[in-house]
Design an enzyme around this catalytic site. Structure first.
Site, PDB file in Angstrom:
ATOM      1  N   SER A  84      -9.614  -1.212   7.363  1.00 26.97           N
ATOM      2  CA  SER A  84      -9.049  -0.943   6.040  1.00 26.97           C
ATOM      3  C   SER A  84      -8.367  -2.130   5.373  1.00 26.97           C
ATOM      4  O   SER A  84      -8.052  -2.074   4.189  1.00 26.97           O
ATOM      5  CB  SER A  84      -8.061   0.225   6.117  1.00 26.97           C
ATOM      6  N   SER A 131      -9.269   1.177   3.248  1.00 29.01           N
ATOM      7  CA  SER A 131      -8.455   1.983   2.351  1.00 29.01           C
ATOM      8  C   SER A 131      -7.358   1.191   1.647  1.00 29.01           C
ATOM      9  O   SER A 131      -6.667   1.727   0.776  1.00 29.01           O
ATOM     10  CB  SER A 131      -7.823   3.136   3.139  1.00 29.01           C
ATOM     11  N   LYS A 174       0.842  -1.193   0.000  1.00 24.24           N
ATOM     12  CA  LYS A 174       0.000   0.000   0.000  1.00 24.24           C
ATOM     13  C   LYS A 174       0.881   1.247   0.000  1.00 24.24           C
ATOM     14  O   LYS A 174       1.925   1.273   0.661  1.00 24.24           O
ATOM     15  CB  LYS A 174      -0.886  -0.054   1.243  1.00 24.24           C
TER      16      LYS A 174
END
Length: 391
Positions: A133, A109, A32
């Site tokens: 997330s 996310s 990420k």
């Protein structure tokens, strides 16, 4: 880079070979775009953050650990802006496409990381998890996702938002790969251990859509066979689960503002509507409200730990819904967001590990079944996932 799902960031072509030998040799991973990689800018899903940031001087601990274990880094993945979202949409870079539910959001996310794994672009991926997330995109994209015990995996070199909730997140399509990844990051072997029982949280089933509750019910015999005998009739909370939402939002929102508020005031960055709204709400959390929320968290932690007594794990839907369609009205998405947080807050409030297992689907769309373990019980959950994968 072959990226049919928009999983990877622009400029995310970060290729770093791992060590020649190690427990993860031959495997690939994505990270990420909140994990630092030395020499590269950490973009965090926002063009103004990327524009103003300097290249990282050091590589995040988790990235280094995977590289040193033989895995190869194949790219940085999309995230909601500064990790302040739960659906995976991004007004600047677009929404990664959900390979397992086309036309529906991937969840966030850690959206790009889950999509990279679900789409076969990486064997495993690093995400983060504050209020879901990693767990939410694992559920929506039909992959395995672990939120570890709070603090057990170092966050060094990771851009977080809320230090009393933030964890590194682990994602993989194969439970054995996830367990091997976990052994590296947890610095602990995953032994074939079993809990004494698997406790179904009835109030979480009531909070889910009826069709989601039905497929979770249908999967319980598999849990009983591969994990532990199933116990029914337990409620995690003496108050409605909807009462968990405001304390979660208050603590997380205030801490996120304390993390990013000075930068926002100084830089006046461009944000999507929901991200801007989340930051504004966080900036307005009063000290009295924050204190009450922290008091609630202490009580919630005791409720969870009481339910886990006797070497139990807790069973619940990862999300109360399947992935909503892309471009759903914001008013609809806000209600879904609140319902999701009412479930993800359980492990987050207690600092406990939670694993989302891709065992269920509704009308062809994935939805995760989750196990919550005691603090420090990460290996217990990874061993359970491994056995389920072999069943």
């Amino acid at each position: 880079m072959h990226d049919p799902y928009n999983a990877f960031t622009l400029g995310g072509d970060v290729y770093i070979d791992g060590a020649r030998q190690g427990p993860l040799a031959g495997l690939t991973f994505a990270a990420k775009d909140v994990f630092d990689v030395a020499g590269y800018v950490t973009g965090a899903g926002n063009p103004d953050w990327r524009r103003l940031a300097e290249p990282a001087r050091q590589t995040a601990w988790a990235v280094s650990a995977l590289l040193e274990s033989g895995a190869r880094l194949v790219g940085k993945t999309h995230t909601d802006e500064l990790t302040r979202g739960i659906f995976g949409d991004n007004s600047h870079y677009g929404t990664p496409e959900n390979p397992r539910a086309p036309g529906h959001v991937p969840g966030g996310s850690s959206s790009g990381s889950a999509v990279a794994v679900a789409g076969g672009l990486a064997d495993m991926a690093l995400g983060t998890d504050t209020a879901g997330s990693t767990r939410v995109p694992a559920s929506f994209c039909g992959v395995f996702g672990l939120r570890p015990t709070l603090g057990v995996v170092p966050m060094d070199g990771v851009l977080g938002q809320s230090n009393t909730f933030d964890t590194v997140g682990l994602l993989a399509a194969d439970p054995d790969v996830l367990a091997r990844m976990g052994e590296v990051l947890l610095r602990k072997k995953v032994a074939d251990q079993r809990p004494a029982r698997a406790v179904v949280l009835e109030d979480t089933l009531e909070a889910a859509d009826p069709e989601v509750a039905a497929v979770i019910e249908a999967a319980l015999p598999r849990i009983a066979e591969a994990v532990a005998p199933v116990t029914r009739g337990v409620r995690i909370s003496p108050v409605p689960l909807s009462d968990w939402i405001e304390p979660q939002n208050a603590i997380q929102g205030r801490e996120a503002w304390e993390t990013f508020g000075d930068w926002i005031n100084r830089s006046n960055p461009r944000f999507g509507f929901e991200v801007a709204d989340n930051f504004l709400r966080g900036s307005r959390v009063a000290n009295r409200t924050l204190s009450a929320a922290r008091g609630f968290r202490l009580r919630a932690r005791r409720w969870v730990l009481d339910a886990l007594e006797g070497h139990a794990v807790l069973v619940l839907p990862t999300t109360p819904v399947t992935a909503p369609p892309v471009q759903s009205p914001r008013s609809v998405m806000w209600d879904i967001r609140s319902r999701i947080i009412s479930l993800t807050a359980i492990a987050g409030m207690a600092g406990c590990p939670q694993i989302s297992l891709p065992l269920c689907n509704v009308n062809g769309r994935p939805v995760g079944l989750s196990l919550i373990g005691p603090r420090g019980g990460d290996s217990l959950l990874l061993a359970a996932a491994r056995r389920i994968g072999k069943a």
